[in-house]
Design an enzyme around this catalytic site. Sequence first.
Site, PDB file in Angstrom:
ATOM      1  N   TYR A  90       0.815  -1.234   0.000  1.00 41.04           N
ATOM      2  CA  TYR A  90       0.000   0.000   0.000  1.00 41.04           C
ATOM      3  C   TYR A  90       0.840   1.273   0.000  1.00 41.04           C
ATOM      4  O   TYR A  90       2.052   1.224   0.038  1.00 41.04           O
ATOM      5  CB  TYR A  90      -1.101  -0.032   1.057  1.00 41.04           C
ATOM      6  CG  TYR A  90      -0.765  -0.083   2.523  1.00 41.04           C
ATOM      7  CD1 TYR A  90       0.479   0.189   3.048  1.00 41.04           C
ATOM      8  CD2 TYR A  90      -1.795  -0.390   3.427  1.00 41.04           C
ATOM      9  CE1 TYR A  90       0.700   0.155   4.402  1.00 41.04           C
ATOM     10  CE2 TYR A  90      -1.575  -0.426   4.790  1.00 41.04           C
ATOM     11  CZ  TYR A  90      -0.326  -0.147   5.268  1.00 41.04           C
ATOM     12  OH  TYR A  90      -0.108  -0.180   6.602  1.00 41.04           O
ATOM     13  N   GLU A  91       0.138   2.405  -0.128  1.00 43.08           N
ATOM     14  CA  GLU A  91       0.808   3.694  -0.391  1.00 43.08           C
ATOM     15  C   GLU A  91       1.661   3.633  -1.661  1.00 43.08           C
ATOM     16  O   GLU A  91       2.699   4.279  -1.752  1.00 43.08           O
ATOM     17  CB  GLU A  91       1.676   4.122   0.801  1.00 43.08           C
ATOM     18  CG  GLU A  91       0.921   4.664   1.985  1.00 43.08           C
ATOM     19  CD  GLU A  91       0.038   5.862   1.645  1.00 43.08           C
ATOM     20  OE1 GLU A  91       0.395   6.628   0.744  1.00 43.08           O
ATOM     21  OE2 GLU A  91      -1.018   5.992   2.270  1.00 43.08           O
ATOM     22  N   GLY A  92       1.204   2.889  -2.641  1.00 42.84           N
ATOM     23  CA  GLY A  92       1.975   2.706  -3.871  1.00 42.84           C
ATOM     24  C   GLY A  92       2.868   1.489  -3.722  1.00 42.84           C
ATOM     25  O   GLY A  92       3.754   1.469  -2.862  1.00 42.84           O
ATOM     26  N   GLN A 131       7.050   2.701  -6.405  1.00 39.52           N
ATOM     27  CA  GLN A 131       8.066   3.523  -5.739  1.00 39.52           C
ATOM     28  C   GLN A 131       9.352   3.557  -6.564  1.00 39.52           C
ATOM     29  O   GLN A 131      10.004   4.591  -6.699  1.00 39.52           O
ATOM     30  CB  GLN A 131       8.413   2.967  -4.345  1.00 39.52           C
ATOM     31  CG  GLN A 131       7.248   2.834  -3.385  1.00 39.52           C
ATOM     32  CD  GLN A 131       6.564   4.150  -3.095  1.00 39.52           C
ATOM     33  OE1 GLN A 131       7.215   5.179  -2.969  1.00 39.52           O
ATOM     34  NE2 GLN A 131       5.241   4.122  -3.018  1.00 39.52           N
TER      35      GLN A 131
END
Lengths: 588, 588
Positions: A438-440, A445
């Site tokens: 999550y969060e990319g 990233q």
Amino acid sequence: MPQYTAPLEDIQFILHDCLNITNHYENIGYQDAADESLVNAILEEAAKFAGEVLSPINYSGDQQGCKIENGVVVTPEGYVEAYQQYCEAEWSALAFPTQYGGQGLPHSLSVVTSEMNAAANASWSMYPGLTHGAISALLHHGTDELKQQYLPNLITGEWTGTMCLTESHCGSDLGLLKTRAIPQEDDSYAITGTKIFISAGEHNMSQNIIHLVLARLPDAPEGSAGISLFLVPKILDTNASSTLTDNQVTCSAIEHKMGINGSATCVINFENSKGFLLGQPNKGLACMFTMMNVARLATSVQGYAIAELSRQASLEYAKDRLQMRSLSGIKAPEKPADPIIVHPDVKRMLFTQKSLVEGSRGLAYYVASLVDKVETHHDSDGKFEQRLSLLTPICKAFMSEIGFESTNHAVQVLGGHGYISEWELEQQVRDSRIAMIYEGTNGIQALDLLGRKVLRDKGAALADWVSEVKTQALKSSETNSELARQLAHYCDEWLGLAQQIGQKASEDMDEVGAAAFDFLMYSGYLSVAHILLQQAEIVKTTNRSEAFKQAKQQTMTFYFARILPRVKTHKALILSGNDTLQCCEFEI
Amino acid sequence: MPQYTAPLEDIQFILHDCLNITNHYENIGYQDAADESLVNAILEEAAKFAGEVLSPINYSGDQQGCKIENGVVVTPEGYVEAYQQYCEAEWSALAFPTQYGGQGLPHSLSVVTSEMNAAANASWSMYPGLTHGAISALLHHGTDELKQQYLPNLITGEWTGTMCLTESHCGSDLGLLKTRAIPQEDDSYAITGTKIFISAGEHNMSQNIIHLVLARLPDAPEGSAGISLFLVPKILDTNASSTLTDNQVTCSAIEHKMGINGSATCVINFENSKGFLLGQPNKGLACMFTMMNVARLATSVQGYAIAELSRQASLEYAKDRLQMRSLSGIKAPEKPADPIIVHPDVKRMLFTQKSLVEGSRGLAYYVASLVDKVETHHDSDGKFEQRLSLLTPICKAFMSEIGFESTNHAVQVLGGHGYISEWELEQQVRDSRIAMIYEGTNGIQALDLLGRKVLRDKGAALADWVSEVKTQALKSSETNSELARQLAHYCDEWLGLAQQIGQKASEDMDEVGAAAFDFLMYSGYLSVAHILLQQAEIVKTTNRSEAFKQAKQQTMTFYFARILPRVKTHKALILSGNDTLQCCEFEI
């Protein structure tokens, strides 16, 4: 087991000795925080809360999970009470402006308390974590009216927040999203759509939940240029203090997941729900991105924080568990066997955890201090923001990868017991796995790092960081001069690799994707090497205990000998090129 | 999803084209099996059973787990019925002597069917897997009377078996075990003690359970030289066909685990239970070791088998899921986004799985053919047993490590969905994790390899294997000659590293433990490189499809470019020495 004990000495060493944090606070205008004893008092209280309140309900929370009945989500036993204590002690208000009821302390200090919460109870820490993001979005993009109306209750913790981005058909590619926002006569918007994977989307811990929702205006351009950000409360507070009205925001399901079972991951339906625009129309993605660095740093911290919990438990077990004799001669003759910590392979796994966690912590706190500078506008030439943008994807992906690796080493130290739930270490493997996603995802990233942060500015931000790493290394004392030269050599290689990818990418953009993940990991290992070398150098000048000093030097030596060589493989993979990824089975 | 489809083409390629398996069967005396169409028919039936019977109850079995009520263990829905079908189709009898009702087919063929079962349903496959071990022990060490009494029902599958080794205070160090065996007047023994982590220890799938138990005789020497092996039935079959009597073998608990939830992991109590000695008194550990190669090979297979299931599912998802456009230009203009398989980082994860699984399969089948030769005594100079002993710990640790790595790549390909239980991929991560632990942790495997199998014979077995790898490599065609030279170069390095460790170990035995894990992984990567190069060479000479040939060459090329460079890091770690593992926090 495992009972979490915040590693206060290491935390204080990094904050005070390495980052000179009270000076930093003073420089950026936080006079109140410029007092070492105050900072330490806060850390000790935070350690107490994490260890005594959150840690004891970590395992039970995983076992019980969240339950949903008629749209009402019930969190595990003790979650509500812990959250009340959290709010009463004003932890929720720590790093927010006094103007809205916050304590006005620096962001970087809240990163440290978040680390303790995430280590003690990763699932529980998601609830205040998401609120944190919603508050940031409001602070940056809300009108004064919205701020006045929503911030105070969010900051006391009476209300919580969420981020509603993902839909079932789009996660990494938000440009595809379908949730609609129709303008209304009163300048509000009617929001309709279904969002998935909404952490803290519904629960029994607060009176109201303030959703930040990405949606499309009727005339919006296609793709990511047509997304706007809206604030959509679960319950409408029409008159700041009067009647509350249901806003047709419902939770239709919660997900069954691999881990973080105490964190409710919800499907949230909006049906003509009243929403308010944040920021400019069609600029929603940009609004979200202003919070990305902070949210990704929080995920980085979660990565190594859970690993810290596992590390503590596996170290304790390894000293306790008797099994076989040391190959180099009996070490505990009074016992029926030696404790397994005498075996080099067990030491290898324990030391891997220790060095990766301590190095990550040092890098994360440094990055948090960059956030402070950027957020308080102590960044006249934009250098700090540039570095923050460079290091954020490195931290997010690297620390979630090594966090997961570390929790697995801890399980392995326990052998069969590691696989059994009641020893509580397999939970950490499951809980830590999500941070890679999550969060990319970490693949995203890596693309962000190499494409946006390195190649787009022709390597300027990278060159700046590498130059600092190299300069610092070459200042090392005689004891560490050989390792310092090694690091300096890698610094040259690092820039050379970026250049080589850049050249290849000018002919085929897929060369970026083909090299991105390994380039990120390469950068992570070198950045952490820099931090650990710096720690080993700085510790000598302090009055920390001899054992602490010795351990820091040993940890750095271990890392250079047994972790840093991983860059040899990453280098080969970076150079291997996109050609090697072609397989006839992958044709579409 | 994921529905398992046995990769029959790859399996048949390895068996027929690479190993010339029917010839091999003929040479070792299995005339019946020396028929390619018969072998293929068996494989197809096995694929059908795994895909149609076991695969559909894999996810539900994980969700339901096993339940215990008053000592009765209930397996998940469908397990009992699947087991009945398994026995009726005589899969249980496949590779056992016709003398006791078996089908008299070679062991290596049962390895392939076990792979399919483990891939389709790892938990379920544990039950017949454990029986297999018990049968082997009886065949090798049982008296004629015991064989007559117990083998037929075990081979039909009417009864199942277990291995009872671990006690709560000893797993890796069996010398510490406390279970007692008191000789009785009728030449039997009264067994008393508590065993933990007993897979298939109690369940509702068979009438009787035959436990093989390690215990101590009253006058036994301390440590591992005082352990004997006993057969202890759950129900005493006093007169071969008459009354059944309870033997006071009870299950007091089942474990809650990270995964393989459909496999009952039991605490088993023996209370003056009647047991029969297998083999010689105090030679129990040696008796167990004769089965170790087979059991460890089964664990190796489980490692890559679960990874095969994940691989299939993540490949399918990557072709299906639309997200973003390829950086090198739109690939599916008719769709709102490109399928994620166009992204190099996704290809990297898919190809990693594919190459590791296919290489492991090739190595495992080769090792299974060595088992055949050893078990049928076609090993006059002991060379095959020597090689089998060398490769077994490599396979067990390497394949369980890369199996776990691969299931994690599959989860990562699915992003957020990978973390959600109903997509069934997080289950594979949890299920595959155990293979790194049981049948001897991978740390133990590494010590076994380096200490017992390499250094004890001064590297003779290793030199023999390396020489074969190098000789084969240098016979490669012109297309692959550069990669072949690379492998040949590594072969020299491989032997050199073993020598260097040997020299260091002569001064400090802890140098063995300090290098062991990395030496094992180094050996694994090179062994698999050999297999994949061989496959790429052999496939050219076959009439397989062009796509299959191309994929084999591409897989090998990928492996050499993007997996094999991992040995660079392992080499550095092998050489880093025991000194780098010293930390003052690890003192006892």
